[in-house]
Design a protein around this motif. Structure first.
Motif, mmCIF file in Angstrom:
data_model
loop_
_atom_site.group_PDB
_atom_site.id
_atom_site.type_symbol
_atom_site.label_atom_id
_atom_site.label_comp_id
_atom_site.label_asym_id
_atom_site.label_seq_id
_atom_site.Cartn_x
_atom_site.Cartn_y
_atom_site.Cartn_z
ATOM 1 N N THR A 1 1.912 -12.931 -1.016
ATOM 2 C CA THR A 1 2.750 -14.113 -1.027
ATOM 3 C C THR A 1 4.055 -14.335 -1.333
ATOM 4 O OG1 THR A 1 0.092 -14.960 -1.344
ATOM 5 C CG2 THR A 1 2.187 -16.525 -1.447
ATOM 6 N N ALA A 2 4.670 -14.260 -2.826
ATOM 7 C CA ALA A 2 6.011 -14.348 -2.587
ATOM 8 C C ALA A 2 7.122 -13.627 -1.072
ATOM 9 C CB ALA A 2 6.054 -13.850 -3.870
ATOM 10 N N THR A 3 6.616 -12.296 -0.883
ATOM 11 C CA THR A 3 7.041 -11.703 -0.463
ATOM 12 C C THR A 3 7.149 -12.151 0.865
ATOM 13 O OG1 THR A 3 6.732 -9.707 -1.146
ATOM 14 C CG2 THR A 3 7.212 -9.601 0.823
ATOM 15 N N ASP A 4 5.682 -12.973 1.870
ATOM 16 C CA ASP A 4 5.457 -13.172 2.915
ATOM 17 C C ASP A 4 6.652 -14.583 3.136
ATOM 18 O OD1 ASP A 4 4.088 -14.093 5.778
ATOM 19 O OD2 ASP A 4 3.524 -15.487 4.220
ATOM 20 N N HIS A 5 6.513 -15.331 1.321
ATOM 21 C CA HIS A 5 7.465 -16.772 2.028
ATOM 22 C C HIS A 5 8.517 -16.065 1.981
ATOM 23 C CE1 HIS A 5 3.851 -20.000 1.801
ATOM 24 N NE2 HIS A 5 4.112 -18.928 0.566
ATOM 25 N N ALA A 6 9.494 -15.988 1.211
ATOM 26 C CA ALA A 6 10.750 -15.015 0.680
ATOM 27 C C ALA A 6 10.824 -14.049 2.089
ATOM 28 C CB ALA A 6 10.628 -13.533 0.137
ATOM 29 N N ARG A 7 9.923 -13.442 3.273
ATOM 30 C CA ARG A 7 10.757 -12.788 5.135
ATOM 31 C C ARG A 7 10.529 -14.170 5.365
ATOM 32 N NH1 ARG A 7 6.080 -8.904 7.020
ATOM 33 N NH2 ARG A 7 4.955 -11.009 6.659
ATOM 34 N N ASP A 8 10.107 -15.140 6.039
ATOM 35 C CA ASP A 8 10.206 -16.523 5.664
ATOM 36 C C ASP A 8 11.247 -17.048 5.808
ATOM 37 O OD1 ASP A 8 8.360 -15.597 7.727
ATOM 38 O OD2 ASP A 8 6.368 -16.588 6.315
ATOM 39 N N GLY A 9 12.159 -17.068 4.746
ATOM 40 C CA GLY A 9 13.159 -17.635 4.117
ATOM 41 C C GLY A 9 12.465 -19.468 3.123
ATOM 42 N N ASP A 10 11.120 -18.622 3.638
ATOM 43 C CA ASP A 10 11.265 -20.389 2.046
ATOM 44 C C ASP A 10 11.071 -19.882 0.355
ATOM 45 O OD1 ASP A 10 9.440 -22.430 1.241
ATOM 46 O OD2 ASP A 10 7.671 -22.141 2.574
ATOM 47 N N ARG A 11 12.383 -20.330 0.022
ATOM 48 C CA ARG A 11 13.195 -20.051 -1.379
ATOM 49 C C ARG A 11 12.006 -20.072 -2.267
ATOM 50 N NH1 ARG A 11 19.311 -20.877 0.161
ATOM 51 N NH2 ARG A 11 19.438 -18.655 2.036
ATOM 52 N N SER A 12 11.300 -22.266 -1.655
ATOM 53 C CA SER A 12 11.559 -22.119 -2.991
ATOM 54 C C SER A 12 9.673 -21.912 -2.983
ATOM 55 C CB SER A 12 11.230 -23.822 -2.823
ATOM 56 O OG SER A 12 10.261 -24.691 -3.544
ATOM 57 N N GLU A 13 8.768 -21.741 -2.323
ATOM 58 C CA GLU A 13 7.234 -20.443 -2.551
ATOM 59 C C GLU A 13 7.661 -19.910 -3.015
ATOM 60 O OE1 GLU A 13 4.523 -22.783 -1.862
ATOM 61 O OE2 GLU A 13 5.002 -24.009 -1.548
ATOM 62 N N ALA A 14 8.382 -19.091 -2.759
ATOM 63 C CA ALA A 14 8.523 -17.763 -2.674
ATOM 64 C C ALA A 14 9.554 -17.333 -3.947
ATOM 65 C CB ALA A 14 9.979 -17.492 -1.773
ATOM 66 N N ALA A 15 9.566 -18.179 -4.765
ATOM 67 C CA ALA A 15 9.844 -18.898 -6.347
ATOM 68 C C ALA A 15 8.266 -19.152 -6.407
ATOM 69 C CB ALA A 15 11.172 -19.449 -6.375
ATOM 70 N N ASP A 16 8.056 -20.151 -6.080
ATOM 71 C CA ASP A 16 6.582 -20.238 -7.381
ATOM 72 C C ASP A 16 5.938 -19.170 -7.546
ATOM 73 O OD1 ASP A 16 7.715 -22.757 -7.920
ATOM 74 O OD2 ASP A 16 6.393 -23.917 -5.427
ATOM 75 N N HIS A 17 5.472 -18.592 -5.770
ATOM 76 C CA HIS A 17 4.579 -17.252 -6.262
ATOM 77 C C HIS A 17 4.965 -16.282 -6.539
ATOM 78 C CE1 HIS A 17 0.913 -19.571 -3.196
ATOM 79 N NE2 HIS A 17 2.398 -19.429 -2.924
ATOM 80 N N GLY A 18 6.416 -16.496 -6.808
ATOM 81 C CA GLY A 18 6.777 -15.137 -7.580
ATOM 82 C C GLY A 18 6.358 -15.621 -9.199
ATOM 83 N N GLY A 19 6.727 -15.986 -9.346
ATOM 84 C CA GLY A 19 6.736 -16.793 -10.874
ATOM 85 C C GLY A 19 5.214 -16.336 -11.212
ATOM 86 N N ARG A 20 4.146 -16.977 -10.205
ATOM 87 C CA ARG A 20 2.752 -16.870 -10.513
ATOM 88 C C ARG A 20 2.575 -15.022 -10.737
ATOM 89 N NH1 ARG A 20 -1.663 -18.789 -10.749
ATOM 90 N NH2 ARG A 20 -3.640 -17.228 -9.584
ATOM 91 N N ALA A 21 2.959 -14.230 -9.677
ATOM 92 C CA ALA A 21 2.830 -13.130 -10.248
ATOM 93 C C ALA A 21 3.439 -11.802 -11.178
ATOM 94 C CB ALA A 21 3.811 -12.162 -8.589
ATOM 95 N N VAL A 22 4.612 -12.870 -12.165
ATOM 96 C CA VAL A 22 4.976 -12.090 -13.367
ATOM 97 C C VAL A 22 3.935 -12.491 -13.698
ATOM 98 C CG1 VAL A 22 6.855 -12.632 -14.386
ATOM 99 C CG2 VAL A 22 7.533 -12.673 -12.126
ATOM 100 N N SER A 23 3.036 -14.176 -14.199
ATOM 101 C CA SER A 23 2.526 -14.309 -15.112
ATOM 102 C C SER A 23 1.670 -13.207 -15.211
ATOM 103 C CB SER A 23 2.150 -15.902 -14.600
ATOM 104 O OG SER A 23 1.325 -15.907 -15.866
ATOM 105 N N LEU A 24 1.088 -13.366 -13.955
ATOM 106 C CA LEU A 24 -0.207 -12.418 -14.098
ATOM 107 C C LEU A 24 -0.368 -10.821 -14.259
ATOM 108 C CD1 LEU A 24 -1.806 -13.997 -10.346
ATOM 109 C CD2 LEU A 24 -3.189 -14.318 -12.664
ATOM 110 N N LEU A 25 0.910 -10.384 -14.200
ATOM 111 C CA LEU A 25 1.374 -8.868 -14.185
ATOM 112 C C LEU A 25 1.445 -9.055 -15.464
ATOM 113 C CD1 LEU A 25 2.805 -7.962 -10.711
ATOM 114 C CD2 LEU A 25 -0.044 -7.970 -11.646
ATOM 115 N N GLU A 26 2.666 -9.454 -15.709
ATOM 116 C CA GLU A 26 2.624 -9.103 -17.111
ATOM 117 C C GLU A 26 2.013 -9.199 -18.217
ATOM 118 O OE1 GLU A 26 5.964 -8.896 -19.009
ATOM 119 O OE2 GLU A 26 7.113 -9.886 -17.560
#
Length: 263
Positions: free
Chosen positions: A102-127
């Motif tokens: 999801t973060a990758t898809d938002h980054a690809r679309d240039g949606d920086r806020s959503e990319a960061a939000d979902h990136g943070g969720r990914a980090v939390s889960l993968l930690e």
């Protein structure tokens, strides 16, 4: 990817023996579907079909939750312990992978806020996932998502090249492609791929996957070969999808004929 790396699940270049020699089901009936979905999703993601990968990981997690029950996300994983912890590790990994997609898809679309939000969720889960769990190279995904969170406007993250071509997901050290998938992972990937390309449809490819499973041990490989080709020959996908649909339609007619005998 070699057979030394992955048992009998190597590059399927030599098709005849590989179709018949696919790995046997695990004693743990959870492991087969999870490993197949992880590898199939990685191949989809690496081919640029990040939403198809996310859908596959989410549906696999949903199926496991339906079987094992909810609530696993409230526990901390311990991937070295008993079966319940393995269930939780799988649940957390699949959720983390979906968040990465999801973060990758938002980054690809240039949606920086959503990319960061979902990136943070990914980090939390993968930690909470050990490096190498289920063969996945977790740290490169965590690091990219940390960078999305730290500076979502950074050119090296949200530029067209970086967004559309993220670092590949590696399984057992290999950036997985469709040519690396064994039978189980191929049958998992094909319906998901049909949602992302203009060839075939998810229902027909799901039916074809069932027919391919039924071919095992019969000496027949027609549908199996076509499903492999659907993934690996993008230039011919419309024609291959049409042939797959013919087989599925024939099977449906035969099933109706058999049902009619008992009415």
């Amino acid at each position: 990817m070699t057979r030394d790396d992955r048992g009998d699940r190597g590059n399927r270049g030599d098709r005849g023996d590989d179709v018949r020699d696919d790995h046997e089901a695990s004693d743990d009936d959870r492991e087969g579907p999870v490993v197949a979905a992880i590898e199939a999703g990685a191949a989809l993601y690496n081919a640029g079909h990040v939403l198809a990968a996310r859908g596959l990981w989410e549906s696999t997690r949903g199926a496991l939750t339906d079987r094992d029950g909810p609530g696993l996300d409230r526990r901390e994983p311990n991937t070295d312990a008993d079966g319940d912890d393995t269930k939780h590790g799988d649940d957390r990994l699949l959720r983390g992978l979906a968040a990465v997609a999801t973060a990758t898809d938002h980054a690809r679309d240039g949606d920086r806020s959503e990319a960061a939000d979902h990136g943070g969720r990914a980090v939390s889960l993968l930690e909470g996932i050990d490096e190498g769990y289920r063969g996945i190279a977790v740290e490169p995904m965590r690091e990219r998502c940390r960078r999305l969170v730290a500076d979502p406007g950074a050119a090296d993250i949200t530029s067209e090249t970086a967004a559309t071509e993220p670092p590949p997901i590696r399984v057992h050290g290999v950036a997985v492609g469709f040519e690396d998938l064994d039978l189980a992972a191929t049958l998992s990937a094909a319906p998901a791929l049909a949602t992302a390309v203009d060839a075939g449809d998810e229902g027909t490819l799901s039916a074809a996957a069932r027919l391919a499973r039924e071919e095992r041990g019969t000496g027949r490989t027609q549908v199996t070969e076509l499903v492999f080709a659907f993934l690996r020959r993008p230039e011919a996908r419309p024609q291959i999808a049409a042939r797959i649909a013919d087989h599925v339609d024939l099977d449906r007619r035969e099933q109706r004929d058999v049902s009619g005998l008992f009415e």
